[in-house]
Design a protein around this motif. Structure first.
Motif, PDB file in Angstrom:
ATOM      1  N   LEU A   1       0.839  -1.191   0.000  1.00  0.00           N
ATOM      2  CA  LEU A   1       0.000   0.000   0.000  1.00  0.00           C
ATOM      3  C   LEU A   1       0.880   1.249   0.000  1.00  0.00           C
ATOM      4  O   LEU A   1       1.717   1.431   0.882  1.00  0.00           O
ATOM      5  CB  LEU A   1      -0.909  -0.004   1.236  1.00  0.00           C
ATOM      6  CG  LEU A   1      -1.880   1.150   1.401  1.00  0.00           C
ATOM      7  CD1 LEU A   1      -2.835   1.234   0.221  1.00  0.00           C
ATOM      8  CD2 LEU A   1      -2.645   1.001   2.703  1.00  0.00           C
ATOM      9  N   LEU A   2       0.707   2.091  -1.019  1.00  0.00           N
ATOM     10  CA  LEU A   2       1.448   3.348  -1.108  1.00  0.00           C
ATOM     11  C   LEU A   2       0.593   4.512  -0.621  1.00  0.00           C
ATOM     12  O   LEU A   2       1.045   5.331   0.170  1.00  0.00           O
ATOM     13  CB  LEU A   2       1.903   3.606  -2.544  1.00  0.00           C
ATOM     14  CG  LEU A   2       2.851   2.590  -3.161  1.00  0.00           C
ATOM     15  CD1 LEU A   2       3.141   2.956  -4.613  1.00  0.00           C
ATOM     16  CD2 LEU A   2       4.137   2.492  -2.355  1.00  0.00           C
ATOM     17  N   PHE A   3      -0.651   4.595  -1.122  1.00  0.00           N
ATOM     18  CA  PHE A   3      -1.537   5.709  -0.791  1.00  0.00           C
ATOM     19  C   PHE A   3      -2.942   5.210  -0.490  1.00  0.00           C
ATOM     20  O   PHE A   3      -3.393   4.233  -1.083  1.00  0.00           O
ATOM     21  CB  PHE A   3      -1.658   6.699  -1.957  1.00  0.00           C
ATOM     22  CG  PHE A   3      -0.376   7.302  -2.416  1.00  0.00           C
ATOM     23  CD1 PHE A   3       0.253   8.294  -1.676  1.00  0.00           C
ATOM     24  CD2 PHE A   3       0.209   6.900  -3.599  1.00  0.00           C
ATOM     25  CE1 PHE A   3       1.428   8.861  -2.107  1.00  0.00           C
ATOM     26  CE2 PHE A   3       1.392   7.464  -4.047  1.00  0.00           C
ATOM     27  CZ  PHE A   3       2.012   8.450  -3.291  1.00  0.00           C
ATOM     28  N   GLU A   4      -3.632   5.925   0.382  1.00  0.00           N
ATOM     29  CA  GLU A   4      -5.067   5.785   0.557  1.00  0.00           C
ATOM     30  C   GLU A   4      -5.662   7.136   0.170  1.00  0.00           C
ATOM     31  O   GLU A   4      -5.145   8.171   0.579  1.00  0.00           O
ATOM     32  CB  GLU A   4      -5.436   5.509   2.009  1.00  0.00           C
ATOM     33  CG  GLU A   4      -5.109   4.126   2.498  1.00  0.00           C
ATOM     34  CD  GLU A   4      -5.482   3.980   3.955  1.00  0.00           C
ATOM     35  OE1 GLU A   4      -6.514   3.366   4.238  1.00  0.00           O
ATOM     36  OE2 GLU A   4      -4.739   4.516   4.799  1.00  0.00           O
ATOM     37  N   ALA A   5      -6.735   7.099  -0.599  1.00  0.00           N
ATOM     38  CA  ALA A   5      -7.429   8.315  -1.008  1.00  0.00           C
ATOM     39  C   ALA A   5      -8.829   8.289  -0.402  1.00  0.00           C
ATOM     40  O   ALA A   5      -9.485   7.239  -0.389  1.00  0.00           O
ATOM     41  CB  ALA A   5      -7.507   8.396  -2.533  1.00  0.00           C
ATOM     42  N   PHE A   6      -9.268   9.436   0.101  1.00  0.00           N
ATOM     43  CA  PHE A   6     -10.563   9.546   0.763  1.00  0.00           C
ATOM     44  C   PHE A   6     -11.380  10.655   0.104  1.00  0.00           C
ATOM     45  O   PHE A   6     -10.847  11.727  -0.172  1.00  0.00           O
ATOM     46  CB  PHE A   6     -10.382   9.881   2.245  1.00  0.00           C
ATOM     47  CG  PHE A   6      -9.559   8.875   2.985  1.00  0.00           C
ATOM     48  CD1 PHE A   6     -10.154   7.768   3.567  1.00  0.00           C
ATOM     49  CD2 PHE A   6      -8.188   9.017   3.086  1.00  0.00           C
ATOM     50  CE1 PHE A   6      -9.396   6.829   4.251  1.00  0.00           C
ATOM     51  CE2 PHE A   6      -7.420   8.085   3.765  1.00  0.00           C
ATOM     52  CZ  PHE A   6      -8.024   6.983   4.349  1.00  0.00           C
TER      53      PHE A   6
ATOM     54  N   ASP B   1     -17.114   9.721  -7.579  1.00  0.00           N
ATOM     55  CA  ASP B   1     -16.623  10.157  -8.890  1.00  0.00           C
ATOM     56  C   ASP B   1     -15.364  11.007  -8.795  1.00  0.00           C
ATOM     57  O   ASP B   1     -14.671  11.204  -9.783  1.00  0.00           O
ATOM     58  CB  ASP B   1     -17.727  10.886  -9.662  1.00  0.00           C
ATOM     59  CG  ASP B   1     -18.219  12.141  -8.974  1.00  0.00           C
ATOM     60  OD1 ASP B   1     -18.223  12.176  -7.727  1.00  0.00           O
ATOM     61  OD2 ASP B   1     -18.606  13.090  -9.683  1.00  0.00           O
ATOM     62  N   ARG B   2     -15.025  11.490  -7.624  1.00  0.00           N
ATOM     63  CA  ARG B   2     -13.800  12.292  -7.454  1.00  0.00           C
ATOM     64  C   ARG B   2     -12.531  11.456  -7.644  1.00  0.00           C
ATOM     65  O   ARG B   2     -11.463  11.992  -7.911  1.00  0.00           O
ATOM     66  CB  ARG B   2     -13.787  12.978  -6.097  1.00  0.00           C
ATOM     67  CG  ARG B   2     -14.823  14.094  -6.001  1.00  0.00           C
ATOM     68  CD  ARG B   2     -14.704  14.810  -4.670  1.00  0.00           C
ATOM     69  NE  ARG B   2     -15.539  15.982  -4.625  1.00  0.00           N
ATOM     70  CZ  ARG B   2     -15.128  17.216  -4.970  1.00  0.00           C
ATOM     71  NH1 ARG B   2     -13.914  17.408  -5.385  1.00  0.00           N
ATOM     72  NH2 ARG B   2     -15.960  18.223  -4.888  1.00  0.00           N
ATOM     73  N   PHE B   3     -12.634  10.144  -7.517  1.00  0.00           N
ATOM     74  CA  PHE B   3     -11.468   9.270  -7.692  1.00  0.00           C
ATOM     75  C   PHE B   3     -11.021   9.189  -9.151  1.00  0.00           C
ATOM     76  O   PHE B   3      -9.878   8.859  -9.432  1.00  0.00           O
ATOM     77  CB  PHE B   3     -11.759   7.865  -7.167  1.00  0.00           C
ATOM     78  CG  PHE B   3     -11.978   7.811  -5.679  1.00  0.00           C
ATOM     79  CD1 PHE B   3     -10.933   8.045  -4.799  1.00  0.00           C
ATOM     80  CD2 PHE B   3     -13.229   7.530  -5.159  1.00  0.00           C
ATOM     81  CE1 PHE B   3     -11.137   7.995  -3.429  1.00  0.00           C
ATOM     82  CE2 PHE B   3     -13.434   7.471  -3.795  1.00  0.00           C
ATOM     83  CZ  PHE B   3     -12.383   7.710  -2.926  1.00  0.00           C
ATOM     84  N   ASP B   4     -11.927   9.498 -10.080  1.00  0.00           N
ATOM     85  CA  ASP B   4     -11.609   9.376 -11.507  1.00  0.00           C
ATOM     86  C   ASP B   4     -10.401  10.209 -11.907  1.00  0.00           C
ATOM     87  O   ASP B   4      -9.599   9.791 -12.742  1.00  0.00           O
ATOM     88  CB  ASP B   4     -12.815   9.775 -12.363  1.00  0.00           C
ATOM     89  CG  ASP B   4     -13.990   8.830 -12.182  1.00  0.00           C
ATOM     90  OD1 ASP B   4     -13.801   7.710 -11.664  1.00  0.00           O
ATOM     91  OD2 ASP B   4     -15.117   9.225 -12.546  1.00  0.00           O
TER      92      ASP B   4
END
Length: 113
Positions: free
Chosen positions: A71-76, A81-84
């Motif tokens: 695991l390098l990053f976690e995005a919240f 749709d913001r992950f796109d």
């Protein structure tokens, strides 16, 4: 403020994992910052709403050994749709190389007047 108050959280989470083994040779601040903004942690205009639980957490530092799948990053984010746009930026933010980085000095230069 209340130091014991719970921190805000976001309902959506995605991971960015290493696709190569070696050592983390680079963490680029710009794509990480833009990804956090895309996730809602910042705003483009003063009228935009900030999502206080949005952002990026990284799990490796430059020089750390990395295995495939680490695991390098976690995005919240509050909205999936913001992950796109954010995840492709995070995928470019870390580089893995075959050799560990040489130690760098804490003080780069001294200026005497």
């Amino acid at each position: 403020g209340d130091p014991d108050a719970p921190l805000p959280s976001s309902p959506h989470r995605r991971e960015v994992r290493a696709t190569a083994a070696g050592y983390l040779t680079k963490l680029a601040a710009y794509p990480i910052g833009v990804a956090a903004w895309q996730l809602g942690a910042g705003r483009a205009r003063k009228e935009d709403r900030i999502h206080h639980g949005a952002g990026v957490r990284w799990h490796k530092r430059e020089g750390d050994p990395v295995a495939v799948g680490d695991l390098l990053f976690e995005a919240f984010a509050d909205e999936p749709d913001r992950f796109d746009t954010a995840l492709p930026l995070l995928e470019t933010a870390a580089e893995v190389g075959p050799a560990a980085l040489a130690a760098r000095p804490i003080v780069r230069a001294r200026i005497d007047s």
